[in-house]
Design an enzyme around this catalytic site. Structure first.
Site, PDB file in Angstrom:
ATOM      1  N   SER A 294       0.828  -1.207   0.000  1.00  0.00           N
ATOM      2  CA  SER A 294       0.000   0.000   0.000  1.00  0.00           C
ATOM      3  C   SER A 294       0.859   1.253   0.000  1.00  0.00           C
ATOM      4  CB  SER A 294      -0.924  -0.005   1.215  1.00  0.00           C
ATOM      5  OG  SER A 294      -1.663   1.197   1.301  1.00  0.00           O
TER       6      SER A 294
ATOM      7  N   TRP B  74       2.338   1.614  -3.398  1.00  0.00           N
ATOM      8  CA  TRP B  74       1.315   2.064  -4.352  1.00  0.00           C
ATOM      9  C   TRP B  74       1.270   3.584  -4.417  1.00  0.00           C
ATOM     10  CZ3 TRP B  74      -2.965   5.178  -3.716  1.00  0.00           C
ATOM     11  CH2 TRP B  74      -3.886   5.198  -4.764  1.00  0.00           C
ATOM     12  N   HIS B  75       1.528   4.236  -3.274  1.00  0.00           N
ATOM     13  CA  HIS B  75       1.419   5.688  -3.229  1.00  0.00           C
ATOM     14  C   HIS B  75       2.535   6.393  -3.996  1.00  0.00           C
ATOM     15  CE1 HIS B  75      -1.496   4.919   0.006  1.00  0.00           C
ATOM     16  NE2 HIS B  75      -1.923   6.138  -0.226  1.00  0.00           N
ATOM     17  N   GLY B  76       3.679   5.753  -4.114  1.00  0.00           N
ATOM     18  CA  GLY B  76       4.732   6.428  -4.847  1.00  0.00           C
ATOM     19  C   GLY B  76       6.036   5.658  -4.855  1.00  0.00           C
TER      20      GLY B  76
ATOM     21  N   PHE C 155      -0.272  10.256  -7.489  1.00  0.00           N
ATOM     22  CA  PHE C 155      -0.263   8.821  -7.291  1.00  0.00           C
ATOM     23  C   PHE C 155      -1.029   8.091  -8.382  1.00  0.00           C
ATOM     24  CE2 PHE C 155      -0.328  10.400  -2.708  1.00  0.00           C
ATOM     25  CZ  PHE C 155       1.026  10.541  -2.691  1.00  0.00           C
TER      26      PHE C 155
END
Length: 477
Positions: free
Chosen positions: A322, A325-327, A477
């Site tokens: 997770s 996933w954001h960056g 994102f």
């Protein structure tokens, strides 16, 4: 085109008028209009990446049908993994290639070799993480026979590219949104009124809270070595409210404007800063992403059915993924890992499913414990947000270290147009409003909201006039 821009203030009424007064005869004409509007909306960012969106849409549409029609399991697996591979391949190239190439070069250099990685000079396509996850969930659900493939290309295209959720969510499911797109919508005055109220409250969160907090959060984080402990603490608090107001404000606007078109999107936030533990926080924050990883990663890995080691392993996997996933930055990975560490005691004590109810306070000792739990959870969240906001892990560690070493806890003036004390009063007022409305969808919902609506609009106009921070955080994102 931002939701809080003048261009969008012109765009939305035009689409609304055409939707209900020109293209209102059939659901097909309604969907076709929304597709055109969505593609125009996306092309305003960079029209070249529109081809990537269309290709991704066609890929998942076609492979979904092939999976359903294939009689052999080997054929079903081929089309399934083709879709998964291509989708994740695009995401990997555009979002993560430079990160992996740079990290590998640093590792090689660290052991004495020279490395000059070939980096891609491309802009990250806006919203790629969101519409990719829309397509992935659709294909996965077809493969596991949870849903049937969609044969109407217009309906499926709208599911992927619907403009309110296209660039920053919420992450919709085909099981929820596609059935709504399969029927003609009729105008509902009360639904539209609720939608306008939700949009306005979203703008309050964005323009009044997030953009104002951003002024100070940016100043403090950008100059943290010269800030004293009090300023560093305030900087973390400001960013906590900036990212909440920014992202939940976007979600409120997306849900609100969808109601204008007769559509109900998934709720994405549920007053997360009133959570009593980290598990509750993640049931209330970015709900669509948390549930996506739960259903498509955590449960397939075995969920909580295996032994203790499997539960711990799966928990760390979903939190770290997770974060990633954001960056493409180690700061996001550490942020995810830190939240997993927060979650671990709850998992080990089997208390991660506590606090499922809405908070009710009374004049007793239990209420004191509840308030203490909320404050502690917020403190842990703010510490994690420092890693999310910092440019590097080293900066984040130095920032947190500065809280304990950078001297006195006195007020420190920052050369900005707004002042600390007024901003703190405004945040406190915002918290009180949300606390009083914690059982509602948003504070402007319900009866007798005329005065609240007028005050909200006045606040937007007053703060919007002076706001110099327009972008939404989650667009990157």
């Amino acid at each position: 085109m931002f939701f809080n821009s003048l261009a969008f203030a012109v765009f939305l009424p035009i689409v609304f008028f055409l939707y209900w007064f020109v293209f209102n005869k059939t659901k097909s004409s309604q969907n076709a209009l929304l597709i055109v509007a969505s593609y125009y909306f996306y092309s305003c960012w960079d029209w070249r990446f529109l081809f990537l969106l269309v290709f991704s849409t066609f890929l998942d549409y076609y492979t979904g049908i092939r999976i359903e029609k294939s009689e052999k399991e080997s054929d079903r697996k081929f089309w399934f993994w083709l879709s998964i591979g291509v989708n994740l391949g695009f995401l990997g190239v555009f979002k993560y290639y430079n990160f992996f190439a740079s990290s590998f070069a640093e590792l090689v250099t660290g052991v004495g070799f020279k490395a000059s990685p070939l980096l891609l000079e491309v802009v990250l396509p806006v919203g790629i993480s969101f519409y990719t996850f829309h397509g992935l969930s659709y294909v996965i659900d077809i493969y596991y026979k949870r849903i049937k493939a969609e044969y109407n290309f217009v309906d499926y295209s709208l599911f992927v590219s619907y403009f309110p959720l296209l660039v920053a969510g919420p992450i919709e499911r085909a099981t929820h949104l596609l059935p709504e797109l399969k029927v003609k919508r009729t105008f509902d005055y009360n639904q539209a009124k609720d939608g306008i109220c939700q949009m306005i409250w979203g703008l309050v969160k964005k323009v009044v809270i997030a953009d104002t907090c951003a002024t100070y959060a940016n100043a403090i984080f950008d100059h943290y070595p010269s800030m004293n402990a009090a300023s560093l603490i305030l900087g973390a608090i400001y960013f906590a409210f900036q990212i909440y107001g920014d992202f939940s404000g976007y979600s409120d606007m997306a849900l609100g404007m969808s109601k204008l078109f007769g559509l109900e999107l998934l709720r994405n936030f549920n007053y997360p800063y009133f959570s009593r533990d980290i598990a509750e926080f993640w049931r209330r924050w970015h709900i669509s992403l948390s549930s996506w990883f739960r259903d498509y990663l955590y449960i397939p890995l075995g969920g909580s059915k295996g032994g203790l080691w499997m539960k711990i392993r799966n928990t760390f996997i979903i939190f770290v993924v997770s974060g990633f996933w954001h960056g493409a930055n180690w700061t996001y990975i550490v942020w995810g890992f830190l939240n997993a560490v927060y979650f671990l005691p709850l998992l080990l004590s089997k208390s991660n499913r506590n606090n499922m109810d809405t908070i009710q306070l009374k004049w007793n000792f239990d209420s004191v414990k509840v308030i203490w739990s909320i404050l502690c959870t917020f403190l842990l969240t703010c510490v994690a947000w420092v890693f999310f906001r910092a440019k590097t892990v080293t900066d984040a560690v130095a920032y947190l270290k500065g809280i304990f070493t950078n001297g006195k806890f006195a007020s420190q003036y920052l050369d900005n147009e707004r002042y600390n004390y007024e901003l703190l009063v405004m945040i406190a007022l915002f918290v009180l409003i949300e606390w009083n409305s914690r059982s509602k969808v948003e504070p402007l919902s319900g009866k007798r909201n005329g005065l609240k609506l007028a005050l909200a609009i006045a606040a937007i106009m007053a703060f919007g006039t002076f706001s110099d921070y327009k972008e939404f955080i989650y667009f990157q994102f």
